[in-house]
Write a protein that holds these residues in place. Structure first.
Motif, PDB file in Angstrom:
ATOM      1  N   MET A  43       1.012  -1.159   0.008  1.00 31.20           N
ATOM      2  CA  MET A  43       0.102  -0.107   0.118  1.00 31.20           C
ATOM      3  C   MET A  43       0.900   1.268  -0.059  1.00 31.20           C
ATOM      4  N   SER A  44       1.926   1.170   0.537  1.00 31.67           N
ATOM      5  CA  SER A  44       2.892   2.393   0.767  1.00 31.67           C
ATOM      6  C   SER A  44       3.213   3.150  -0.751  1.00 31.67           C
ATOM      7  N   SER A  45       3.450   2.094  -1.687  1.00 30.17           N
ATOM      8  CA  SER A  45       3.611   2.968  -3.222  1.00 30.17           C
ATOM      9  C   SER A  45       2.398   3.406  -3.568  1.00 30.17           C
ATOM     10  N   GLU A  46       1.066   2.867  -3.232  1.00 33.23           N
ATOM     11  CA  GLU A  46      -0.126   3.373  -3.823  1.00 33.23           C
ATOM     12  C   GLU A  46      -0.329   4.653  -3.304  1.00 33.23           C
ATOM     13  N   PHE A  47      -0.429   4.560  -1.837  1.00 34.18           N
ATOM     14  CA  PHE A  47      -0.897   5.889  -0.998  1.00 34.18           C
ATOM     15  C   PHE A  47       0.036   6.685  -0.389  1.00 34.18           C
ATOM     16  N   ARG A  88      -0.401  10.681   0.902  1.00 30.57           N
ATOM     17  CA  ARG A  88      -1.901  11.066   0.989  1.00 30.57           C
ATOM     18  C   ARG A  88      -2.177  11.065   2.557  1.00 30.57           C
ATOM     19  N   ILE A 107      -6.438   7.034   4.134  1.00 30.02           N
ATOM     20  CA  ILE A 107      -5.820   5.796   4.334  1.00 30.02           C
ATOM     21  C   ILE A 107      -6.526   4.830   5.093  1.00 30.02           C
ATOM     22  N   ARG A 113      -8.967  -3.381   3.526  1.00 28.53           N
ATOM     23  CA  ARG A 113      -8.022  -4.476   3.223  1.00 28.53           C
ATOM     24  C   ARG A 113      -7.589  -5.378   4.255  1.00 28.53           C
ATOM     25  N   THR A 164       7.754   0.969   4.292  1.00 28.57           N
ATOM     26  CA  THR A 164       7.394  -0.238   4.082  1.00 28.57           C
ATOM     27  C   THR A 164       7.541  -0.961   5.511  1.00 28.57           C
TER      28      THR A 164
END
Length: 54
Positions: A1-5, A8, A13, A20, A46
């Motif tokens: 999720m870190s790369s996606e969010f 933000r 989140i 999830r 991460t």
């Protein structure tokens, strides 16, 4: 999720992380862990989480 969010808001989140988490672990995650993990995700960090499923 870190790369996606990454970058933000933590508040954006948290609901996604709760959803999830339930899908993977079959349970729920609450504060303070929810906010802690969401902050790490927002910072682009991460990390590993160990989950005991009974």
């Amino acid at each position: 999720m870190s790369s996606e969010f990454a970058g933000r808001l933590v508040e954006d989140i948290k609901p996604v992380l709760q959803q999830r988490w339930a899908g993977v672990a079959g349970g729920s995650i609450r504060d303070p862990e929810l906010s802690e993990y969401a902050a790490k995700i927002a910072a682009g960090e991460t990390f590993d989480v160990k989950v005991n499923v009974r």
